[in-house]
Design a protein around this motif. Sequence first.
Motif, PDB file in Angstrom:
ATOM      1  N   SER A 285     134.934 123.856  42.849  1.00 27.10           N
ATOM      2  CA  SER A 285     134.160 123.203  41.645  1.00 27.10           C
ATOM      3  C   SER A 285     134.181 121.624  41.920  1.00 27.10           C
ATOM      4  CB  SER A 285     134.203 123.855  40.545  1.00 27.10           C
ATOM      5  OG  SER A 285     135.655 123.491  40.469  1.00 27.10           O
ATOM      6  N   CYS A 292     128.328 120.449  36.756  1.00 25.48           N
ATOM      7  CA  CYS A 292     129.747 121.477  36.913  1.00 25.48           C
ATOM      8  C   CYS A 292     129.504 121.513  38.571  1.00 25.48           C
ATOM      9  CB  CYS A 292     131.252 122.009  36.746  1.00 25.48           C
ATOM     10  SG  CYS A 292     132.470 122.011  37.738  1.00 25.48           S
ATOM     11  N   ASN A 293     129.178 121.113  39.545  1.00 24.32           N
ATOM     12  CA  ASN A 293     129.095 121.757  40.852  1.00 24.32           C
ATOM     13  C   ASN A 293     129.456 123.093  41.702  1.00 24.32           C
ATOM     14  OD1 ASN A 293     127.210 122.786  43.906  1.00 24.32           O
ATOM     15  ND2 ASN A 293     127.059 120.580  43.557  1.00 24.32           N
ATOM     16  N   ALA A 314     125.742 126.698  42.266  1.00 28.12           N
ATOM     17  CA  ALA A 314     125.285 126.992  40.799  1.00 28.12           C
ATOM     18  C   ALA A 314     125.783 125.395  40.302  1.00 28.12           C
ATOM     19  CB  ALA A 314     125.771 128.172  40.872  1.00 28.12           C
ATOM     20  N   GLN A 316     126.781 124.664  36.908  1.00 25.57           N
ATOM     21  CA  GLN A 316     127.397 124.604  35.584  1.00 25.57           C
ATOM     22  C   GLN A 316     127.181 123.562  34.638  1.00 25.57           C
ATOM     23  OE1 GLN A 316     130.319 127.386  36.400  1.00 25.57           O
ATOM     24  NE2 GLN A 316     129.113 129.356  37.371  1.00 25.57           N
ATOM     25  N   PRO A 317     126.782 124.362  33.691  1.00 24.81           N
ATOM     26  CA  PRO A 317     127.705 122.766  32.274  1.00 24.81           C
ATOM     27  C   PRO A 317     129.316 122.564  32.282  1.00 24.81           C
ATOM     28  CG  PRO A 317     127.259 124.997  31.397  1.00 24.81           C
ATOM     29  CD  PRO A 317     127.206 125.478  32.435  1.00 24.81           C
ATOM     30  N   ARG A 318     130.488 123.853  32.502  1.00 30.24           N
ATOM     31  CA  ARG A 318     131.529 122.783  33.036  1.00 30.24           C
ATOM     32  C   ARG A 318     132.341 123.207  33.608  1.00 30.24           C
ATOM     33  NH1 ARG A 318     131.805 123.994  27.919  1.00 30.24           N
ATOM     34  NH2 ARG A 318     131.706 122.664  26.692  1.00 30.24           N
ATOM     35  N   CYS A 319     133.167 122.426  33.904  1.00 33.38           N
ATOM     36  CA  CYS A 319     134.422 123.213  35.226  1.00 33.38           C
ATOM     37  C   CYS A 319     135.092 124.364  34.713  1.00 33.38           C
ATOM     38  CB  CYS A 319     134.724 122.096  36.498  1.00 33.38           C
ATOM     39  SG  CYS A 319     133.260 121.260  37.926  1.00 33.38           S
TER      40      CYS A 319
END
Length: 322
Positions: A285, A292-293, A314, A316-319
């Motif tokens: 990530s 967060c990729n 994907a 995502q809002p947070r890692c």
Amino acid sequence: MARLGFALLLLFSSLPLLAVSKSTIEPCSGSDTCNALLGYTLYTDLKVSEVAALFQADPIAILTANSIDISIPDVENHILPSGLFLKIPTLCSCSDGIRKSISTRYKTRPADTLASIANSIYGGLVSADQIKDANSISDPVVIDVGQNLVIPLPCTCFNSTDNFLPAVYLSYVVQADDTVPAIAARYFTTVTDIMNVNAMGSPSVRAGDILAIPLPACASSFPRYASDNGLIVANGSYAISASHCVQCSCGPGNLNLYCTPASLAVSCSSMQCRNSNLMLGNVTSQQTSAGCNVTSCTYGGFVNGTILTVLSTALQPRCPGI
Ligand SMILES: *[C@@H]1O[C@H](CO)[C@@H](O)[C@H](O)[C@H]1NC(C)=O
Ligand SMILES: *[C@@H]1O[C@H](CO)[C@@H](O)[C@H](O)[C@H]1NC(C)=O
Ligand SMILES: *[C@@H]1O[C@H](CO)[C@@H](O)[C@H](O)[C@H]1NC(C)=O
Ligand SMILES: *[C@@H]1O[C@H](CO)[C@@H](O)[C@H](O)[C@H]1NC(C)=O
Ligand SMILES: *[C@@H]1O[C@H](CO)[C@@H](O)[C@H](O)[C@H]1NC(C)=O
């Protein structure tokens, strides 16, 4: 409800032989096979390879289905104790419009009787009458030593779902002290579910009845042309695939199938995702301004001896872990 109707229809319309023991009858069509489990209690101490031979199953697959460590040396000669309960992975085929385990074969030994083969050696998964019928035995008192008997075993798949969630079905022989609520609790299912699946009018069972128990599982979505298409793994266990190169586990935290290189792998095709340095099962990530990729390298099935890998990203809002 639909399958209950089907089962009753079948029971009333034909095949008196099937009404002998209470077991679930699943109608099917075509020649597809699906993954199912047989619940088996060892009647004596047996080597892993001996259990595998009884069911013509892969010894490693038996161990992984029961979360038994496969890294110990000479694991196939490892002795399993009498009374141990195992879930034996089997391929459930469609024959004459009914789901049946791919029939296993048993070579008779001195002192075997049809009853001892059925009740002890196969743990009640088959009856003496069913063996007699499957082999057209006219005189069940006389069985020749060394005879190769066909042993029909019960299995069901119901499209590998239960209440629209992935499930793998265990053929379970009811033991003397069992009750349906206790069985339901043990396998993370409900009394209502067991009753529906088995078309039971009341939640009462007797020792020797065979129930189909839906086990919560992780489904795969490998393409149709993959040799492990339809792979499904019960919660809390793992399966070995791709010629013993890949292991896929399920649970306990979530029901997403998670596949990684298998530790016992001998010579395997590459398990690295193309255009990346990630191996099967790796997740990385990276914090970006948008979120967060998360990039992961997952298993996509076994095709023509090649391990398919899928690299996906994907946002995502947070890692995780931050
Ligand atoms: C079986 O499940 C698949 C999806 O997993 C669905 O597309 C299909 O319609 C189902 N078939 C039946 C007969 O329920
Ligand atoms: C999977 O198994 C674990 C225990 O191993 C259990 O806590 C969890 O509830 C199970 N999940 C489901 C969906 O049954
Ligand atoms: C990637 O997967 C391999 C094989 O499972 C493992 O040994 C390695 O530690 C993983 N690397 C990362 C960064 O997760
Ligand atoms: C996420 O990571 C992948 C691979 O590292 C990269 O190709 C992609 O551009 C990244 N996406 C974003 C939004 O940063
Ligand atoms: C597998 O290999 C055979 C022969 O090399 C080929 O004809 C077939 O198309 C291949 N199948 C897939 C799904 O790649």
